[in-house]
Design a protein around this motif. Sequence first.
Motif, PDB file in Angstrom:
ATOM      1  N   ASP A 160       0.830  -1.199   0.000  1.00 40.34           N
ATOM      2  CA  ASP A 160       0.000   0.000   0.000  1.00 40.34           C
ATOM      3  C   ASP A 160       0.870   1.257   0.000  1.00 40.34           C
ATOM      4  O   ASP A 160       0.572   2.232  -0.702  1.00 40.34           O
ATOM      5  CB  ASP A 160      -0.925   0.012   1.219  1.00 40.34           C
ATOM      6  N   ASP A 173       2.311   1.724  -3.460  1.00 43.09           N
ATOM      7  CA  ASP A 173       1.265   2.226  -4.363  1.00 43.09           C
ATOM      8  C   ASP A 173       0.997   3.709  -4.127  1.00 43.09           C
ATOM      9  O   ASP A 173       0.800   4.478  -5.080  1.00 43.09           O
ATOM     10  CB  ASP A 173      -0.029   1.422  -4.192  1.00 43.09           C
ATOM     11  N   ARG A 174       0.988   4.148  -2.843  1.00 43.28           N
ATOM     12  CA  ARG A 174       0.787   5.577  -2.550  1.00 43.28           C
ATOM     13  C   ARG A 174       1.926   6.423  -3.125  1.00 43.28           C
ATOM     14  O   ARG A 174       1.680   7.464  -3.747  1.00 43.28           O
ATOM     15  CB  ARG A 174       0.694   5.791  -1.037  1.00 43.28           C
ATOM     16  N   ASP A 230       3.823   5.669  -5.622  1.00 41.51           N
ATOM     17  CA  ASP A 230       3.712   5.629  -7.071  1.00 41.51           C
ATOM     18  C   ASP A 230       2.657   6.624  -7.564  1.00 41.51           C
ATOM     19  O   ASP A 230       2.883   7.346  -8.544  1.00 41.51           O
ATOM     20  CB  ASP A 230       3.352   4.209  -7.528  1.00 41.51           C
ATOM     21  N   ARG A 231       1.523   6.684  -6.888  1.00 35.76           N
ATOM     22  CA  ARG A 231       0.479   7.640  -7.293  1.00 35.76           C
ATOM     23  C   ARG A 231       0.957   9.079  -7.114  1.00 35.76           C
ATOM     24  O   ARG A 231       0.734   9.933  -7.967  1.00 35.76           O
ATOM     25  CB  ARG A 231      -0.796   7.399  -6.481  1.00 35.76           C
ATOM     26  N   ARG A 232       1.630   9.360  -5.985  1.00 40.70           N
ATOM     27  CA  ARG A 232       2.137  10.726  -5.765  1.00 40.70           C
ATOM     28  C   ARG A 232       3.194  11.091  -6.793  1.00 40.70           C
ATOM     29  O   ARG A 232       3.210  12.228  -7.296  1.00 40.70           O
ATOM     30  CB  ARG A 232       2.719  10.839  -4.364  1.00 40.70           C
ATOM     31  N   THR A 233       4.061  10.161  -7.096  1.00 42.91           N
ATOM     32  CA  THR A 233       5.108  10.434  -8.092  1.00 42.91           C
ATOM     33  C   THR A 233       4.484  10.660  -9.459  1.00 42.91           C
ATOM     34  O   THR A 233       4.940  11.537 -10.203  1.00 42.91           O
ATOM     35  CB  THR A 233       6.103   9.252  -8.137  1.00 42.91           C
ATOM     36  N   ALA A 234       3.468   9.925  -9.784  1.00 45.21           N
ATOM     37  CA  ALA A 234       2.810  10.093 -11.083  1.00 45.21           C
ATOM     38  C   ALA A 234       2.152  11.467 -11.171  1.00 45.21           C
ATOM     39  O   ALA A 234       2.146  12.083 -12.242  1.00 45.21           O
ATOM     40  CB  ALA A 234       1.754   9.000 -11.288  1.00 45.21           C
ATOM     41  N   ARG A 235       1.624  11.989 -10.053  1.00 43.18           N
ATOM     42  CA  ARG A 235       1.035  13.333 -10.077  1.00 43.18           C
ATOM     43  C   ARG A 235       2.110  14.400 -10.217  1.00 43.18           C
ATOM     44  O   ARG A 235       1.889  15.410 -10.876  1.00 43.18           O
ATOM     45  CB  ARG A 235       0.243  13.582  -8.795  1.00 43.18           C
TER      46      ARG A 235
END
Length: 110
Positions: free
Chosen positions: A94, A97-98, A100-105
């Motif tokens: 988890d 995944d968090r 990864d989502r922050r880096t993608a933003r």
Amino acid sequence: MSPEEIAAWTGAGVGVLALIGAGWRAARAAARVVGRVDDLVDDWKGTPARSGVPARPGLMARVAAIEEQTAQIADRVTAIEHELHPNSGASLRDAVDRVDRRTARLSPEG
């Protein structure tokens, strides 16, 4: 003494020596088997400590120790698997995944 008597006595002597040799070989083979059985019993029951030699646990004590270690390893593997799958948000998966989502933003070309 005639040559026939000498031959008979020589043959008898050789026969007796052959019987002694066969008995000796059989006794040595029996001693090896008894020694192996004794080693097996020592492995099964274990041996107590003696001067300069530590005690060796018996087979059942060793199997119990292996089962205990296996249970501990199974608990550790379960804990590791828990971290590898998404769950309530507290696992390592988890957290990755968090991130990864922050880096993608932050980096849209990702």
